[in-house]
Design a protein around this motif. Structure first.
Motif, mmCIF file in Angstrom:
data_model
loop_
_atom_site.group_PDB
_atom_site.id
_atom_site.type_symbol
_atom_site.label_atom_id
_atom_site.label_comp_id
_atom_site.label_asym_id
_atom_site.label_seq_id
_atom_site.Cartn_x
_atom_site.Cartn_y
_atom_site.Cartn_z
ATOM 1 N N SER A 11 0.857 -1.186 0.000
ATOM 2 C CA SER A 11 0.000 0.000 0.000
ATOM 3 C C SER A 11 0.893 1.236 0.000
ATOM 4 O O SER A 11 1.767 1.370 0.858
ATOM 5 C CB SER A 11 -0.893 0.031 1.243
ATOM 6 N N LEU A 12 0.673 2.094 -0.966
ATOM 7 C CA LEU A 12 1.479 3.311 -1.044
ATOM 8 C C LEU A 12 0.945 4.353 -0.088
ATOM 9 O O LEU A 12 -0.254 4.618 -0.044
ATOM 10 C CB LEU A 12 1.486 3.856 -2.473
ATOM 11 N N THR A 13 1.834 4.921 0.680
ATOM 12 C CA THR A 13 1.496 6.017 1.590
ATOM 13 C C THR A 13 2.107 7.323 1.098
ATOM 14 O O THR A 13 1.907 8.362 1.720
ATOM 15 C CB THR A 13 2.001 5.704 3.011
ATOM 16 N N LEU A 14 2.823 7.264 -0.001
ATOM 17 C CA LEU A 14 3.591 8.413 -0.461
ATOM 18 C C LEU A 14 2.759 9.530 -1.065
ATOM 19 O O LEU A 14 3.186 10.673 -1.088
ATOM 20 C CB LEU A 14 4.669 7.966 -1.456
ATOM 21 N N PHE A 15 1.563 9.238 -1.546
ATOM 22 C CA PHE A 15 0.762 10.297 -2.157
ATOM 23 C C PHE A 15 0.366 11.362 -1.140
ATOM 24 O O PHE A 15 0.329 12.548 -1.468
ATOM 25 C CB PHE A 15 -0.477 9.717 -2.846
ATOM 26 N N GLY A 16 0.086 10.963 0.078
ATOM 27 C CA GLY A 16 -0.217 11.943 1.122
ATOM 28 C C GLY A 16 1.023 12.712 1.555
ATOM 29 O O GLY A 16 0.953 13.888 1.899
ATOM 30 N N GLN A 17 2.153 12.058 1.513
ATOM 31 C CA GLN A 17 3.434 12.654 1.899
ATOM 32 C C GLN A 17 3.959 13.617 0.826
ATOM 33 O O GLN A 17 4.550 14.635 1.142
ATOM 34 C CB GLN A 17 4.442 11.521 2.121
ATOM 35 N N PHE A 18 3.723 13.271 -0.441
ATOM 36 C CA PHE A 18 4.248 14.048 -1.569
ATOM 37 C C PHE A 18 3.112 14.347 -2.559
ATOM 38 O O PHE A 18 2.948 13.653 -3.561
ATOM 39 C CB PHE A 18 5.381 13.285 -2.268
#
Length: 159
Positions: A122-129
């Motif tokens: 699960s990608l969490t990077l979209f909220g981070q970047f």
């Protein structure tokens, strides 16, 4: 065991070679996964603009601080992704930020896993970047290739 190590190494070399040739497109990143013999390698590549806010050599104190903050953020894989099943433990991590005209960020993570690979990532990077809009996913899991395009509306990749 020797065969698995050779296969894993070949997959990693192929994935890394492709990663080094990817096209620098703002808003898009790449995620590469290879799994064999209880070893999982995850690599992330992105234009620096999308995860750092600028490209090239940091010129101001604020930019230098942003580089240090990004390195610290990427030292924790959960800033980018989580593995389903939680059967893998982080063994090593490396972050590299090129500082040329089209700067890129490269982060790699090596995991030791128990049993089969995680059933999903699960990608969490979209909220981070938030500047990232799309991630191309390339995987070699036990010799089988997979490809998937992920975005903020489709953050889970099931294997």
């Amino acid at each position: 065991m020797k065969y698995h190590l050779i296969a894993f190494s070949a997959a990693l070399i192929t994935t890394t070679a492709y990663a080094q040739q990817h096209h620098h497109t703002h808003g898009k990143a790449q995620l590469y996964l290879t799994y064999a013999s209880s070893q999982l390698q995850v690599e992330f590549n992105s234009p620096a603009m999308d995860v750092l806010g600028f490209e090239g050599e940091p010129a101001t104190d604020q930019q230098k601080q942003a580089v240090q903050q990004l390195k610290q953020t990427l030292s924790k894989p959960a800033a980018l992704f989580t593995l389903g099943g939680n059967r893998c433990s982080l063994q090593s991590q490396h972050t590299e930020i090129s500082q040329d005209h089209h700067s890129d960020v490269h982060a790699s993570y090596q995991f030791a896993c128990e049993g089969e690979p995680a059933p999903d990532i699960s990608l969490t990077l979209f909220g981070q970047f938030p500047s990232l809009h799309q991630v191309e996913g390339f995987a070699i899991i036990n010799g089988k290739q997979q490809y998937r395009v992920l975005d903020p509306d489709s953050e889970v990749w099931k294997f």
